[in-house]
Enzyme design. Structure first.
Site, PDB file in Angstrom:
ATOM      1  N   HIS A   1       8.911 -26.072   0.283  1.00  0.00           N
ATOM      2  CA  HIS A   1       8.729 -27.407  -0.029  1.00  0.00           C
ATOM      3  C   HIS A   1       7.358 -26.791  -0.948  1.00  0.00           C
ATOM      4  CE1 HIS A   1       9.539 -31.003   2.743  1.00  0.00           C
ATOM      5  NE2 HIS A   1       9.750 -30.422   4.432  1.00  0.00           N
TER       6      HIS A   1
ATOM      7  N   LYS B   1     -14.159   2.274  -2.973  1.00  0.00           N
ATOM      8  CA  LYS B   1     -15.373   3.313  -2.303  1.00  0.00           C
ATOM      9  C   LYS B   1     -16.327   3.591  -2.498  1.00  0.00           C
ATOM     10  CE  LYS B   1     -11.977   3.189   2.162  1.00  0.00           C
ATOM     11  NZ  LYS B   1     -11.313   3.515   2.720  1.00  0.00           N
TER      12      LYS B   1
ATOM     13  N   GLU C   1       0.477  -1.005  -0.432  1.00  0.00           N
ATOM     14  CA  GLU C   1       0.159  -0.188   0.071  1.00  0.00           C
ATOM     15  C   GLU C   1       1.092   1.230  -0.013  1.00  0.00           C
ATOM     16  OE1 GLU C   1      -2.932   0.335   3.011  1.00  0.00           O
ATOM     17  OE2 GLU C   1      -4.205   1.417   1.828  1.00  0.00           O
TER      18      GLU C   1
END
Lengths: 421, 421
Positions: free
Chosen positions: A297, A412, A271
């Site tokens: 792994h 938003k 960010e």
């Protein structure tokens, strides 16, 4: 004690020393001018901690020890750093208190988390810098109704704390209804706020050694501005200078306890550094977080044989302070793994850590190692500041605004329209 | 029911249709020749499940219901897929049984996990494809000693299951000591093994609807080979064809319950696709996993304004099957967020999901959306196969061996030398 080393030639390109000096001065200026506040949080935290201790003595519920479940209602910068510190240090304190997080608006997650909480022993900390975060206010309302709390009942209001910017809507609501509040300095952004009230209040309420965290943080930031942490600036220079070749920065921590710390790093890095620079270019570095030995792994294959587009930082714990050993037990048909018998797991995980580090270095992948002598509050405090300062330094080199987040606002606006059109 | 859509022009470059057809045929051949075994796991799983049910009736500890804690000792491919399915489906079963994982050799993690387990009610499943994984065998030895189990005590041996390749060292040890074993088909690699005994046995022991998972998986793999999932091949083609421009593939799941599923995806994708191709080039794609709405508050900034080097896949749950709502409660000074009042959290998280998707599409970032009508065993089974098939398809387009992992062996050799030199 933290120890740093890097296995790459950091000072590539021309005028490296000069540019590094410029960035250091710019960071001094950010701090001295008061423009950016996180540099001072470790220093100021000790006073804040006293305020929290005073509050603990005044709130009868806390004094009588009738709070067991401390519940943070907050998302992103309001929860990740606290979660990170809690997960690393919670085993080191003897307390029955527990910290929970209501973060996501996922209805299954809310239901699952609330099942673990005893309403009668719970205290809720509503955290929102802006004061009106939609996820946080929605969950706050839900808690008010579910547990039949009333703003008019003073005893109920003792079960809440607000942490927000002074003067925000949440701050005014707290004032009006007699909810205790702590404020976040206006010059401290959410993702840099873990050592403000955002982290200090909840961590202190569940008896985490936050004083130790602040001490380690202060030592590191002081040391940095005393020009004793040149390794950090060199690394930041290299990361920004080679961002086109190495756009991905892997943090590979050799302990499962770093899971949330790694996520905090991912938020901070992504960010802060993913921005449009002053020339209008999209710049930034992509963080990846891995846990050793598990991810040896899996993801290690991509690091070793995939495109050479990653830097890797190994985080190693020298002493886990746990004596657990692999017993001297030879298993039928498995004699070939007897070489590990009698050794501590501590030695095994660190041998794996070293083997991975050496393998990566052998492949000419830019790698560095940060080792902690042990997992202590002080070391975690230092490590938090290390990463915050590194982020600021890279941001300076990239010539971006490290502290804003215009891109997250677009969604938003769309969200509100979905409900109000 | 899964629904797929993508918002990019997949068939870039020349001869797209032809190449897609070639890859589809190559995958058919992998399956029909028996070279690669995971394609058949959903089909074969039903017989295996019967074997597990028989075993449950024969093991007196399970018959008498005296097992509560089922503990998987395994790392990487031996645990991640099982963890993923368990985390997604555990709330849907009424059982007192719990699944735990001893995965990492981190001494703090081992200690923390064992504190939650009651030895007298525990059953341990030792999982290692090769049969000699150093982390797994070391923890196995530790458990044997800590709880004073004896290979000579038949009752003790009832508390163990081994899952491994037939003929491995662990398989021979199990045979000799009367430990029940299930085998992994030799043509199934660790990271593709979740629907073999590796996942079926532990999940079935804690009452997860593994039959439903197998059913959904079988439906999807059948549908794929009936050429009804062309969207998958188009996407794989686009990902491989544009790997230089978009080297990073983000999976953005809108539910906290997908945390381990996302990690399973990261292993599958990174370890399968990070390879040296037949021309000696380092190729591969880097996976990133995010959780919405949390990571909207952080990583989304980097996606929107950082370098345009990422594809994004949104995973959306249409119906969370939880009626929790934001109450019709207007808070003082917070009236501006009243638009959410009376709506389900289900609606809020999905509105956020859509807002993020639209924002990403607006920025011309290659994006697609997979939506599940709900979180069911069948849908999770289908989604597992979707990602396994997608991985195989991308591997074919990249002309690599998707199923080996030579790069992770380098560190293993260094590790042994640290103890034996």
């Amino acid at each position: 004690m933290l120890h740093f080393e890097h296995k790459f030639d950091a000072k590539i390109g021309k005028r490296a020393e000069e540019k590094i000096e410029e960035v250091f001065k710019a960071m001094q200026k950010e701090r001295d001018s008061g423009k950016i506040g996180y540099y001072d949080l470790p220093q100021n935290g000790f006073d804040l901690l006293k305020e929290v201790e005073d509050y603990k003595k005044k709130n009868s519920l806390l004094k009588e020890n009738s709070i067991r479940d401390v519940v943070v209602i907050g998302i992103g910068g309001s929860s990740l750093g606290t979660k990170a510190v809690y997960e690393l240090l919670k085993d080191q304190v003897k307390t029955k208190k527990r910290l929970y997080f209501l973060e996501n608006v996922d209805p299954l997650d809310i239901t699952r988390t609330l099942k673990k909480i005893n309403k009668n022993k719970a205290l809720f900390i509503v955290i929102s810098k802006s004061g009106s975060t939609i996820e946080t206010t929605s969950i706050f309302k839900y808690i008010m109704e579910k547990y039949k709390f009333s703003f008019k009942n003073k005893e109920d209001m003792k079960k809440f704390i607000a942490i927000t910017d002074k003067g925000s809507a949440l701050s005014m609501l707290a004032d009006k209804n007699g909810i205790k509040q702590f404020n976040i300095p206006l010059n401290v952004g959410g993702r840099f706020s873990v050592l403000s009230a955002v982290g200090i209040v909840p961590l202190s309420l569940v008896d985490i050694d936050i004083k130790g965290v602040l001490k380690g943080a202060k030592e590191f930031v002081d040391s940095f501005f005393e020009e004793k942490e040149n390794n950090l600036l060199d690394k930041a220079y290299f990361y920004s200078k080679s961002a086109k070749n190495f756009p991905i920065n892997v943090m590979f921590t050799y302990s499962s306890l770093f899971n949330y710390f790694n996520q905090w790093y991912v938020q901070l890095w992504a960010e802060s550094l993913g921005k449009i620079n002053k020339f209008g270019e999209n710049v930034g570095l992509t963080p990846i977080h891995l846990i050793g030995s598990v991810d040896q792994h899996s993801f290690l294959q991509l690091i070793i044989q995939g495109p050479k587009n990653k830097t890797v930082t190994i985080i190693k714990i020298e002493d886990f302070k746990k004596p657990v050993k692999v017993p001297k037990l030879s298993l039928d048909f498995l004699e070939k793994v007897d070489y590990i018998n009698g050794h501590k797991f501590n030695k095994l995980i660190n041998a794996e850590c070293e083997a991975t580090y050496e393998t990566i270095v052998d492949e000419n992948i830019p790698a560095d190692c940060i080792s902690l002598d042990k997992i202590t509050a002080e070391n975690i405090g230092s490590l938090i500041l290390y990463y915050e300062l590194l982020t600021s330094a890279v941001g300076q080199f990239l010539e971006i605004n490290t502290y804003d987040q215009p891109g997250v606002e677009f969604g938003k606006i769309k969200l509100v329209k979905k409900f109000t059109k």
